[in-house]
Write a protein that holds these residues in place. Structure first.
Motif, short mmCIF file in Angstrom:
data_model
loop_
_atom_site.label_atom_id
_atom_site.label_comp_id
_atom_site.label_asym_id
_atom_site.label_seq_id
_atom_site.Cartn_x
_atom_site.Cartn_y
_atom_site.Cartn_z
N UNK A 200 -43.37 54.99 30.84
CA UNK A 200 -42.46 55.78 31.76
C UNK A 200 -41.00 55.62 30.94
N UNK A 201 -40.69 54.77 30.07
CA UNK A 201 -39.45 54.54 29.47
C UNK A 201 -39.38 55.17 28.01
N UNK A 202 -40.49 55.80 27.69
CA UNK A 202 -40.55 56.39 26.55
C UNK A 202 -39.44 57.03 25.84
N UNK A 203 -38.93 57.76 26.82
CA UNK A 203 -37.63 58.65 26.36
C UNK A 203 -36.51 57.77 25.85
N UNK A 204 -36.58 56.40 25.94
CA UNK A 204 -35.50 55.45 25.45
C UNK A 204 -36.20 54.76 24.41
N UNK A 205 -37.12 55.12 23.90
CA UNK A 205 -37.85 54.15 22.86
C UNK A 205 -36.79 53.84 21.68
N UNK A 206 -35.99 54.92 21.11
CA UNK A 206 -35.11 54.42 20.19
C UNK A 206 -33.89 53.45 20.62
N UNK A 207 -33.63 53.83 21.80
CA UNK A 207 -32.74 52.68 22.37
C UNK A 207 -33.28 51.47 22.42
N UNK A 208 -34.48 51.22 23.14
CA UNK A 208 -35.19 49.99 22.87
C UNK A 208 -35.36 49.28 21.82
N UNK A 209 -35.65 50.12 20.64
CA UNK A 209 -35.76 49.55 19.45
C UNK A 209 -34.49 48.96 18.95
N UNK A 210 -33.16 49.74 19.18
CA UNK A 210 -31.97 49.26 18.77
C UNK A 210 -31.83 47.98 19.59
N UNK A 211 -31.96 48.03 20.84
CA UNK A 211 -31.81 46.82 21.76
C UNK A 211 -32.29 45.46 21.08
N UNK A 212 -33.84 45.46 20.53
CA UNK A 212 -34.40 44.38 20.15
C UNK A 212 -34.07 43.76 18.86
N UNK A 213 -33.29 44.68 17.98
CA UNK A 213 -32.99 44.48 16.59
C UNK A 213 -31.34 44.31 16.55
N UNK A 214 -30.95 44.35 17.75
CA UNK A 214 -29.33 44.33 17.56
C UNK A 214 -28.79 42.71 17.17
N UNK A 215 -27.41 43.03 16.41
CA UNK A 215 -26.77 41.92 16.43
C UNK A 215 -25.70 41.80 17.53
N UNK A 216 -25.82 40.91 18.34
CA UNK A 216 -24.85 40.88 19.63
C UNK A 216 -23.37 41.01 18.95
N UNK A 217 -22.53 41.98 19.61
CA UNK A 217 -21.16 42.17 19.24
C UNK A 217 -20.19 41.06 20.29
N UNK A 218 -19.46 40.29 19.73
CA UNK A 218 -18.51 39.71 20.60
C UNK A 218 -19.37 38.37 20.91
N UNK A 219 -20.50 38.05 20.64
CA UNK A 219 -20.89 36.71 20.88
C UNK A 219 -20.04 35.54 20.18
N UNK A 220 -20.29 34.40 21.32
CA UNK A 220 -19.72 33.21 20.95
C UNK A 220 -20.36 32.44 19.88
N UNK A 221 -19.66 31.83 18.85
CA UNK A 221 -20.12 31.13 17.92
C UNK A 221 -20.98 29.90 18.26
N UNK A 222 -22.21 29.78 17.99
CA UNK A 222 -23.06 28.47 18.55
C UNK A 222 -22.52 27.18 18.22
N UNK A 223 -21.94 26.83 17.25
CA UNK A 223 -21.13 25.37 17.21
C UNK A 223 -19.93 25.34 18.03
#
Length: 287
Positions: A200-223
């Motif tokens: 049922x979520x197929x209309x958002x297939x491109x958005x989903x793919x972008x989500x799982x391959x994203x580089x999080x913006x504004x993320x805290x440095x792990x150190x």
């Protein structure tokens, strides 16, 4: 009189993750830091850093008992800090969830810490130490595509609540870290994931793919994250829930003062659910 050596054990210390940053910070703080990696996982990053490490699979009782025997020999039967950090992610809509994959995630993210505490509690009680469970804002926010992962972190947090009360008579501190967005490679095993055909979520297939391959913006440095978490874990009277990382202040505020559905409209916009709604309505009209 010389100060007694303190020991910190951190699970899940593969290259590029939170665990590696935490164990490095404990070492920097002067503790004898002990890392674990999966039996077949690379460990050269720990060797290069001069950090003691052992193989561990938190889903295996045998593996945990072998680790305990090694820790007892190394520390003389005490452990000042146990950090339950080993974990994996599973990204998928709730309605398309592969339950077998989620069972494995629960086995690592929730039952893993339970096994570790069951077998290591005597060493921690001996040291009047601390148990640190690495949680997530995902256990608070109904973040889309993360229902199952969110459920593991919510379970871990609320198991830790009771554990905290039960361990108090033994002077053991239990801390749940509510982590915000932190720059790690936890999504590396999910980058291949796609919505199943006919979802049922197929209309958002491109958005989903972008989500799982994203580089999080504004993320805290792990150190940076590790420096704050380690410092807090070494306090004599730490907060029961320690919030740190990107978006944690806003999440805390909404969780404390907001109504239960306060995130719904925001997530609707972030994940473009209007597009999904319109596509579903159009399909229903054609039928």
């Amino acid at each position: 009189m010389p100060t007694q050596q303190r020991f910190a054990l951190v699970t899940g210390c593969g290259r590029g993750g939170i665990g590696e940053a935490l164990v490095t910070e404990y070492s920097r703080k002067g503790l004898h830091a002990i890392a674990t990696v999966l039996p077949n996982e690379a460990s050269d990053h720990l060797t290069e850093a001069g950090i003691t490490f052992y193989p561990l699979d938190v889903t295996s009782e045998k593996s945990i008992l072998e680790l305990k025997a090694n820790i007892q020999k190394l520390t003389g039967g005490r452990l000042d800090v146990l950090v339950n950090c080993a974990g994996i992610a599973y990204t998928m809509t709730a309605i398309d969830t592969d339950v077998v994959a989620v069972q494995r995630m629960f086995d690592i993210n929730v039952f893993g810490p339970m096994r570790m505490v069951r077998h290591f509690h005597d060493l921690i009680i001996e040291a009047k130490g601390a148990i640190v469970n690495i949680g997530s804002i995902g256990g608070v926010i109904p973040y889309l595509y993360g229902s199952s992962y969110n459920a593991t972190k919510a379970a871990l947090a609320h198991w830790g609540n009771t554990l905290r009360v039960e361990m108090a008579p033994f002077d053991v501190r239990v801390i749940t870290v509510i982590s915000g967005e932190v720059s790690t490679n936890i999504l590396k095993n999910d980058a291949h994931r796609r919505l199943p055909e006919g979802s049922y979520y197929s209309p958002l297939a491109e958005e989903f793919q972008a989500h799982v391959t994203r580089t999080p913006q504004g993320a805290t440095d792990r150190f940076d994250y590790a420096a704050h978490v380690v410092a807090h874990s070494l306090k004599s009277k730490p907060q029961a829930w320690f919030w740190y990382g990107s978006y944690t202040r806003l999440t805390w505020f909404y969780d404390v003062f907001g109504w239960r559905t306060i995130w719904d409209s925001t997530l609707w916009k972030w994940f473009n659910l209007r597009k999904l709604q319109q596509a579903h309505a159009a399909r229903a009209t054609k039928q």
